[in-house]
Design an enzyme around this catalytic site. Structure first.
Site, PDB file in Angstrom:
ATOM      1  N   HIS A 119      68.158  95.328  53.472  1.00  0.00           N
ATOM      2  CA  HIS A 119      68.107  96.097  52.227  1.00  0.00           C
ATOM      3  C   HIS A 119      69.526  96.207  51.685  1.00  0.00           C
ATOM      4  CE1 HIS A 119      67.744  99.703  49.669  1.00  0.00           C
ATOM      5  NE2 HIS A 119      66.499  99.284  49.506  1.00  0.00           N
ATOM      6  N   ASP A 177      67.969  96.349  35.529  1.00  0.00           N
ATOM      7  CA  ASP A 177      67.691  96.346  36.978  1.00  0.00           C
ATOM      8  C   ASP A 177      66.260  96.818  37.139  1.00  0.00           C
ATOM      9  OD1 ASP A 177      67.575  96.550  39.698  1.00  0.00           O
ATOM     10  OD2 ASP A 177      69.245  97.947  39.915  1.00  0.00           O
ATOM     11  N   LYS A 229      51.514  87.957  34.953  1.00  0.00           N
ATOM     12  CA  LYS A 229      52.911  87.607  34.649  1.00  0.00           C
ATOM     13  C   LYS A 229      53.851  88.179  35.710  1.00  0.00           C
ATOM     14  CE  LYS A 229      52.175  87.174  29.680  1.00  0.00           C
ATOM     15  NZ  LYS A 229      52.625  87.445  28.314  1.00  0.00           N
TER      16      LYS A 229
END
Lengths: 354, 354
Positions: A119, A177, A229
């Site tokens: 992570h 982000d 999508k």
């Protein structure tokens, strides 16, 4: 009880010290501290110091390698492959980012794939660093299973994020982000705690039916943005970060929280572009400013005070929190305080008020 | 009236001939014909021969430059900038793709920005070509205004598509080709024709309110996928395709249909990756096959017969239509037939049945 307020820079020192006490080298510890507090400053609490306890627990469990260094083990032309050697994700991410920036200085663009990582915090940390260097950055990461493919009912893909940073001049930089899921798992867990229902487009239950019940959602699968999508985007990110680099893919990326046997083997991809190959940086930044002003001057819906550029709300919050302190809720403060005590570090030193 | 059925290869010859008669060089005409029929074969009628009449009208109006060639006017390291010289979009797109593939052979990756281009058909055409060469392709394009930024009520961004192609072995290649809007404007126009309502998440009216009335939606703005996430993606694509390359951005990209004074000045970005820099191509393709089988074997929702990989439905349709012919609705057949007649070309030559 009021949230405690912390001074970001002193907090960085405290967290660095905790990580050093836990076995990290000072320069690594300081990077990880900076990346986590970057998220708290920007108001992205899910990727801030709330993650420090689990990082430390995985270090204590011997699941993170602190004595090795990420290495660039294949580099040719404008591409490179970084082996993270199972180090802390932010340490690996910064090593890869620096290699990508170096390549883009030489070749105009740098593409760096990463395997054996963990992570790595919030993608925006890397984007902000690249922006500071006047580069465009696209960063992708895969993540542990959370989303089913369209038509499926079991989690396979992570909430695989895509982030991009693009410098501007006087206007706020562009800093996108985003997870490819509609919502984060953490938000659903929060709804369970609060006894609230969730919007129907966040998740499906274990039978694949849309649900507003957060408990059922946690037993099911998150939904991607834009239906098929978002599924396509998440799969694309998984292939580039995992399959191309030799990291784990899909459900083989190990959970940060639930797996206590294996390294996560997360994969990332860093792509940097040297703007100067296209036009002088000052011209580009001036064009960005004009462009951003144009976007911000689009007529607004009633009740909307401002059109925000991606990342603008977060960078305003950052300035505000650098000035006034970062608030942590009492539970987190307590948890961090205990963690610090274990390592003989005084969290109070970073607090504005006793 | 039954739809007329056309033979794809003979249709390519007919369309090439029409474009040649309209002034294009044979090799350019043939590329454009191939790219349009590629979309019809895959069942993406919105990007198929339905666009031929407007391409021809813009040629006739002197808004497309057929006598020049796209040029690579800046190339250094792994990046290049292509000036499309206002040629037909597919001609420009293929020139940029070939440059990107060449660069990725040399440098492992190629990034090619494009300015002064036009509508370049379906992105999947380029992705399919790159896949044939064993390369990964990411292609972006901006487009005329259709979507407002989040909080805004006037169209600013195009439905800016992002597409990616990744080769596989025996399994279908990964071919994602998506607009950043929830739905295409064409679908809303169709709902008006049919007197149907539209889902509430497709568009906002001129006041910024979600609407199910397609007539109000056409006066408003399309909605991006995932709310602010899709807005961020569309803006990111616009900056890379438009601002970085020197093409038009936002509402300055001219409409294919409504502007009869100016070249469109669309911008694109092509990014190709040479898989061999990361691992031998046969290994990668074998890994892709295993990965795709894993995705396809995720337990399915009741009533779902198959989990499809992005592009799989379209490539199945392509095989079927190559075998059995491409159906065109009577209106399109009539329009194409008239267009062909104007240029002394016989559309019947491509028809299966008289």
């Amino acid at each position: 009880m009021h949230p405690a307020l912390f001074h970001w820079k002193r907090l960085e020192q405290v967290v660095t010290e905790v990580l050093v006490q836990a076995g990290a080298r000072h320069e690594h510890a300081s990077l990880v501290a900076e990346s986590l507090i970057h998220a708290d400053l920007r108001g992205i609490e899910s990727h801030g110091l709330a993650r420090l306890p689990i990082y430390i627990q995985r270090i204590e469990a011997g699941l993170i390698e602190l004595n090795d260094e990420p290495v660039v083990w294949k580099q040719e032309g404008a591409t490179a492959l970084v082996d993270g050697k199972n180090h802390l994700g932010a340490v690996v991410g910064v090593a890869a980012l620096e290699e990508a920036i170096k390549l883009s200085r030489q070749m105009g663009i740098g593409l760096v794939g990463v395997r054996h990582s963990n992570h790595f915090g919030s993608c925006s940390y890397y984007a902000e660093r690249a922006i500071t260097e006047g580069k465009i950055l696209i960063v992708l990461s895969n993540a542990p299973e959370a989303m089913a493919p369209t038509g499926g009912i079991r989690p396979f893909f992570g909430t695989n994020p895509i982030a991009a940073g693009i410098p501007a001049g006087e206007e706020p930089s562009f800093l996108l982000d985003m997870a490819t899921s509609v919502a984060a798992r953490g938000k659903i867990a929060l709804a369970v705690k609060k006894g609230e229902s969730i919007p129907a487009d966040w998740a499906i239950d274990a039978n694949g039916k849309e649900t507003t019940d957060p408990t059922k959602a946690l037993l099911g699968s998150l939904l991607p943005i834009g239906g098929a999508k978002g599924y396509g985007l998440a799969m694309f990110i998984d292939i580039l970060c995992g399959l191309l680099t030799g990291a784990a893919t899909g459900p083989h990326v190990k959970s940060l929280y639930d797996n206590w046997h294996d390294p996560q083997n997360v994969g990332h991809l860093f792509l940097t572009v040297d703007i100067e190959r296209f036009m002088p940086l000052p011209d580009f930044c001036a064009n960005m400013d004009a462009y951003i002003r144009e976007v911000k001057s689009v007529p607004r819906k009633e009740g909307v005070s401002d059109i925000f550029i991606p990342g603008e709300i977060e960078s305003r919050k950052k300035l505000e929190r650098m000035e006034n302190g970062i608030p942590f809720d009492p539970n987190l403060t307590k948890e961090l305080s205990q963690l610090c005590r274990t390592y003989g570090v005084d969290l109070q030193a970073a607090c504005y008020l006793p």
